[in-house]
Enzyme design. Sequence first.
Site, mmCIF file in Angstrom:
data_model
loop_
_atom_site.group_PDB
_atom_site.id
_atom_site.type_symbol
_atom_site.label_atom_id
_atom_site.label_comp_id
_atom_site.label_asym_id
_atom_site.label_seq_id
_atom_site.Cartn_x
_atom_site.Cartn_y
_atom_site.Cartn_z
ATOM 1 C CG ASP A 99 -11.112 -7.871 4.104
ATOM 2 O OD1 ASP A 99 -9.938 -8.189 3.836
ATOM 3 O OD2 ASP A 99 -11.870 -7.593 2.843
ATOM 4 C CG ASP A 200 -6.147 -6.272 2.541
ATOM 5 O OD1 ASP A 200 -6.723 -6.310 1.332
ATOM 6 O OD2 ASP A 200 -5.145 -5.221 2.526
ATOM 7 C CD GLU A 259 -6.125 -8.799 -1.928
ATOM 8 O OE1 GLU A 259 -6.274 -8.038 -2.897
ATOM 9 O OE2 GLU A 259 -5.305 -8.381 -1.219
ATOM 10 C CG HIS A 332 -13.131 -4.633 -2.709
ATOM 11 N ND1 HIS A 332 -12.970 -5.627 -2.781
ATOM 12 C CD2 HIS A 332 -12.046 -3.756 -2.303
ATOM 13 C CE1 HIS A 332 -11.521 -5.786 -2.167
ATOM 14 N NE2 HIS A 332 -11.283 -4.623 -1.766
ATOM 15 C CG ASP A 333 -9.193 -4.222 -4.601
ATOM 16 O OD1 ASP A 333 -9.812 -2.964 -4.157
ATOM 17 O OD2 ASP A 333 -8.788 -4.898 -3.972
HETATM 18 O O1 ISL Z 1 -6.443 -2.398 -6.263
HETATM 19 C C1 ISL Z 1 -5.345 -2.634 -6.635
HETATM 20 C C2 ISL Z 1 -4.592 -2.012 -7.975
HETATM 21 O O2 ISL Z 1 -5.581 -1.365 -8.649
HETATM 22 C C3 ISL Z 1 -4.307 -3.481 -5.789
HETATM 23 O O3 ISL Z 1 -2.904 -2.952 -6.015
HETATM 24 C C4 ISL Z 1 -4.886 -3.476 -4.386
HETATM 25 O O4 ISL Z 1 -4.588 -2.359 -3.878
HETATM 26 C C5 ISL Z 1 -4.099 -4.750 -4.115
HETATM 27 O O5 ISL Z 1 -4.835 -5.828 -4.685
HETATM 28 C C6 ISL Z 1 -4.475 -5.067 -2.631
HETATM 29 O O6 ISL Z 1 -5.926 -4.911 -2.177
HETATM 30 C C7 ISL Z 1 -6.229 -4.844 -0.927
HETATM 31 O O7 ISL Z 1 -5.479 -4.053 -0.202
HETATM 32 C C8 ISL Z 1 -5.372 -2.875 -0.234
HETATM 33 C C9 ISL Z 1 -6.976 -2.075 -0.508
HETATM 34 O O8 ISL Z 1 -6.997 -0.801 -1.054
HETATM 35 C C10 ISL Z 1 -7.695 -2.821 -1.276
HETATM 36 O O9 ISL Z 1 -9.103 -2.716 -1.486
HETATM 37 C C11 ISL Z 1 -7.683 -4.563 -0.971
HETATM 38 O O10 ISL Z 1 -8.416 -5.389 -1.614
HETATM 39 C C12 ISL Z 1 -5.043 -2.132 0.680
HETATM 40 O O11 ISL Z 1 -5.763 -2.536 2.043
#
Ligand code: ISL
Length: 562
Positions: A99, A200, A259, A332-333
């Site tokens: 990541d 990310d 992403e 995971h989100d």
């Molecule tokens: O999870 C989200 C909404 O519920 C998204 O806004 C998420 O934060 C977005 O998809 C970005 O995600 C990534 O960056 C974030 C982190 O918290 C997430 O786990 C990651 O996948 C910040 O680094």
Amino acid sequence: MQDREWFKSAVVYQVYPRSFADGDGDGIGDLRGILQHLDHLEALGVDVVWLSPLYRSPQADNGYDISDYQDVDPLFGTLEQLDELIAGLHERGIKLVMDLVVNHTSDEHAWFQESRSSRDSPKRDWYVWRDPRDGGEPNNWGSFFSGSAWQLDEPTGQYYLHLFDRKQPDLNWENPEVREAVHAMMRWWLDRGVDGFRMDVINFISKEQSFADAPAVVGQRHVDASSLFADGPRIHEFLAEMHEAVFAGRDGAFLTVGEMPGVTPEEAVLYTDPARHEVDMVFQFEHVSLDQGPASKWDWIGLDRVALKRSLHRWQVALAERGWNSLYWDNHDQPRAVSRFGDDDPACWADSAKALATILHCMRGTPYVYQGEELGMTNYPFRTADEHRDVEAVNHWKRVIAEGLDQRSALTGMAKVGRDNARTPVQWDASAQAGFTTGAPWLPVNPNRSWLNAAAQVGVEGSVFEHHRALIRLRHEHAVIADGDFTGLLENDPEVWAYVRTLGSKRLLVVANCSRRARALELGDGWTGARLLLCNLADRADVLHDGALTLSGWESRVYLLE
Ligand code: ISL
């Protein structure tokens, strides 16, 4: 010469280390735990593992707040264990993708410590600092994790930007030194043997430099400003430069995944057109945003399956000629796929998990399996606010209390779409802590571990796991799945999901009944003689005699006509 398109027939498995397996009994998953389960990944047959962050981090956002990009957090183990993981995966023919979280760092990263030390620091400009406006925040941008996207640093009198938590300050990508430092770090990981990066929120790194207010929203002090930082002015330049600085001239089959929240199909084609050398594929968000109301992600409005189908089909068509997409139901989100898009009632749970997998894995794009999805893991039965650990949910609840918002609907939203649903421990067996840990797990194990677990499924004919294994094998074996054209069928049918893939004289038919009741289908004579490749029920005829078929509740089938 490497096959540049190897990833079209590949399947990626995401490991969220904190919740995968705990090897030292402290209740938090770690590298030792992952090393103990490599056979599970090999049995499933995946080609790539994407490892969510296990770098040094104060864990404000479970590792998405990194304080040292070139070390493993002691919570998860050591760099030597990571080397062991790379070797162990490579021995099994599996690649490892790290990541890459470089929109922001932790506020405890040495770069930020130096940047905040004074206005004259040589690293001041590595982050986004602005003077107060009218004694307050520089603009009206909201953080994804509630409140303003700006935090005042009292000693220097300026605000820094944090699109996420205040412990996640945004890097200033306009500064070439920042870009060079990130490129050097990426090269260091490739030299160590990793096979690429999942990047990310990478479409947020080029911000509109005016830092103007985003359009006001009635009743909101801090607003979603993504139109001013997503897919920004220099994003394509930054990605092409990164590709050139990190990957160009390097031998190997690497993977780069961007992403990109909010990315449109039109932008995605630009990001992933091989001729432009930016990224191999995008991770887009349209289909996981459809059950959100206008107020926020917590405003859960339920699933419209026709809208879901149309969205995924639109992406299939938009990237047909150029570009490539990731295919995912959850990560995971996101809440668990079977609870959100399927039917997690025990009577339908297994068939709906299999039907969803069938729909996803036979599309054009690279499928992702999020840990536990191969077992059909479900949402956790959250009831109270204090059961949630995730910073996003915790901050949201604080806001609900502070602003006197409706608590009941907030709790429903948190239970339905909260990120901790995906973060409960992987259920390896039926024991009290599901074989995840010998200690007390950092998030409770889902009570359904007694019947929903890996030990009950791996090698067991007809299980959700074996269905995933079969789908992965199909992608490896049939070029029509990896590379065929896509045609959607029955697009307005709220229950039956159907499409055709075509490559030369080969045609693949995918049908899935996304309802509990039986559904009769009439597909016409064109399918006579089609061979059944996969089904979630045992007693189906091997060959289709005509286009008439009846699907049981949540039944899915894949046919091939050659
Ligand atoms: O999870 C989200 C909404 O519920 C998204 O806004 C998420 O934060 C977005 O998809 C970005 O995600 C990534 O960056 C974030 C982190 O918290 C997430 O786990 C990651 O996948 C910040 O680094």
